[in-house]
Design a protein around this motif. Sequence first.
Motif, PDB file in Angstrom:
ATOM      1  N   LEU A  65       0.789  -1.233   0.000  1.00 63.23           N
ATOM      2  CA  LEU A  65       0.000   0.000   0.000  1.00 63.23           C
ATOM      3  C   LEU A  65       0.824   1.289   0.000  1.00 63.23           C
ATOM      4  O   LEU A  65       0.314   2.335  -0.423  1.00 63.23           O
ATOM      5  CB  LEU A  65      -0.937   0.021   1.222  1.00 63.23           C
ATOM      6  N   ALA A  66       2.061   1.249   0.488  1.00 62.29           N
ATOM      7  CA  ALA A  66       2.861   2.469   0.598  1.00 62.29           C
ATOM      8  C   ALA A  66       3.739   2.657  -0.635  1.00 62.29           C
ATOM      9  O   ALA A  66       4.053   1.704  -1.351  1.00 62.29           O
ATOM     10  CB  ALA A  66       3.729   2.410   1.857  1.00 62.29           C
ATOM     11  N   ARG A  67       4.149   3.886  -0.847  1.00 62.50           N
ATOM     12  CA  ARG A  67       5.073   4.185  -1.945  1.00 62.50           C
ATOM     13  C   ARG A  67       6.465   3.671  -1.591  1.00 62.50           C
ATOM     14  O   ARG A  67       6.922   3.826  -0.462  1.00 62.50           O
ATOM     15  CB  ARG A  67       5.115   5.689  -2.210  1.00 62.50           C
ATOM     16  N   ASP A  84      -8.356   6.342  -0.239  1.00 61.49           N
ATOM     17  CA  ASP A  84      -8.739   5.628  -1.454  1.00 61.49           C
ATOM     18  C   ASP A  84      -8.823   4.125  -1.196  1.00 61.49           C
ATOM     19  O   ASP A  84      -9.568   3.414  -1.869  1.00 61.49           O
ATOM     20  CB  ASP A  84      -7.707   5.887  -2.560  1.00 61.49           C
ATOM     21  N   ARG A  85      -8.024   3.642  -0.222  1.00 62.88           N
ATOM     22  CA  ARG A  85      -8.024   2.224   0.105  1.00 62.88           C
ATOM     23  C   ARG A  85      -7.789   2.090   1.602  1.00 62.88           C
ATOM     24  O   ARG A  85      -6.811   2.598   2.135  1.00 62.88           O
ATOM     25  CB  ARG A  85      -6.923   1.496  -0.677  1.00 62.88           C
ATOM     26  N   LYS A 125      -1.345  13.828   2.798  1.00 62.34           N
ATOM     27  CA  LYS A 125      -1.111  14.262   1.426  1.00 62.34           C
ATOM     28  C   LYS A 125      -1.379  13.107   0.462  1.00 62.34           C
ATOM     29  O   LYS A 125      -1.376  11.925   0.863  1.00 62.34           O
ATOM     30  CB  LYS A 125       0.315  14.754   1.274  1.00 62.34           C
ATOM     31  N   PRO A 126      -1.626  13.403  -0.815  1.00 59.74           N
ATOM     32  CA  PRO A 126      -1.782  12.335  -1.804  1.00 59.74           C
ATOM     33  C   PRO A 126      -0.554  11.420  -1.791  1.00 59.74           C
ATOM     34  O   PRO A 126       0.591  11.873  -1.718  1.00 59.74           O
ATOM     35  CB  PRO A 126      -1.892  13.094  -3.133  1.00 59.74           C
ATOM     36  N   GLY A 127      -0.809  10.120  -1.821  1.00 60.61           N
ATOM     37  CA  GLY A 127       0.268   9.141  -1.827  1.00 60.61           C
ATOM     38  C   GLY A 127       0.674   8.631  -0.464  1.00 60.61           C
ATOM     39  O   GLY A 127       1.472   7.707  -0.358  1.00 60.61           O
ATOM     40  N   GLN A 180      -0.768   8.578  -6.304  1.00 60.07           N
ATOM     41  CA  GLN A 180      -1.514   9.599  -5.565  1.00 60.07           C
ATOM     42  C   GLN A 180      -2.490   9.031  -4.531  1.00 60.07           C
ATOM     43  O   GLN A 180      -3.085   9.788  -3.765  1.00 60.07           O
ATOM     44  CB  GLN A 180      -2.286  10.484  -6.551  1.00 60.07           C
ATOM     45  N   GLU A 181      -2.647   7.731  -4.487  1.00 63.91           N
ATOM     46  CA  GLU A 181      -3.625   7.148  -3.569  1.00 63.91           C
ATOM     47  C   GLU A 181      -3.243   7.349  -2.107  1.00 63.91           C
ATOM     48  O   GLU A 181      -2.086   7.166  -1.721  1.00 63.91           O
ATOM     49  CB  GLU A 181      -3.758   5.645  -3.818  1.00 63.91           C
ATOM     50  N   ARG A 182      -4.235   7.712  -1.306  1.00 64.19           N
ATOM     51  CA  ARG A 182      -4.069   7.674   0.152  1.00 64.19           C
ATOM     52  C   ARG A 182      -4.577   6.314   0.637  1.00 64.19           C
ATOM     53  O   ARG A 182      -5.659   5.879   0.240  1.00 64.19           O
ATOM     54  CB  ARG A 182      -4.904   8.774   0.833  1.00 64.19           C
TER      55      ARG A 182
END
Length: 315
Positions: free
Chosen positions: A128-130, A244-245, A221-223, A286-288
């Motif tokens: 889920l994380a960047r 978002d998820r 923030k986004p992401g 960009q997903e949170r």
Amino acid sequence: MTDLKNIPFLSEAALAGLGITTGEVIESIESMIAGSARSAVWSAPKAVIQPGDGRYMMAALAAADDPALLAVKTVVLNPRNTERGLAQINGLVTLLSSDTGLPVAILDGNWITAVRTAGLSATAARHLAREDSAVAAFIGAGVQARSHLAAFADIYPLEEVRIFARGRANIDRLSEAAAALGLSVVVCASPEEAARPADLLVTSVTYSPALEPFLDADWLKPGAFAAVTDLAAPWKKESFTAFDRLVIDDMAQEAALPNKLAPPEAVSGDLTGLVLGEIAGRESPQERSAFIFRGHALGDLALSALACRKAGIVD
């Protein structure tokens, strides 16, 4: 055959000395999850007693056929422990053979809880994380914050740690741990100041019946990815639409318990579904996203089994 007069006890110091890595914890957790899909690993919803005086008593149960182990974790949270010079939360993990029922080992429950919780968050974060997450923020600076810092520093290119917490001693300990890892530290005056720049946000606010929600998902923030280890008690649940998820640890357990971690319509699925690919992980930069934790007994079993293997107690 087990020598009932000499059941091994792995203390916090002994467990910490085993050199268990975040990668090993994630691998063990994902192996147990895969086993549950094959009906070779099982867990039960945790049992909770709340006498109404601030204490929170919990028992969790999980078992596997390979390795043939059954883990029972028992925990008591008592806010009055602070004035006694004790940690607020204390517990034990008892391991039995899931075949014979004979005892295998007893493990310090505080270490298991801290490391398995961070391991579960790290497992979720892998999906889920960047991958380029560099800023980690902590709301709460106690044991869970330190264990999550160690886990995330193991698998992400962290550069900065941001902290909002009440206790000066805990802030100092977390700051020292971050500095020892070569990370810059920002102690923030508000939770919003800590959260807004974060790529990874960890909340570990100690449960209290009087706690009023004060965290807002819209701050992220986004992401960004949030690891929520505190039953989401300090979060404004209506703000969860900003994610978002949103993934929880165990859908079956959630269905069996009355106080929901999040509005059911906001939940995408659980960690098992995420690991097995039944629900999607991150699909855009960009997903949170968030992983909300109640307490997954498979994690206790996975880490306890790993520790016993490393200690030479089981094969």
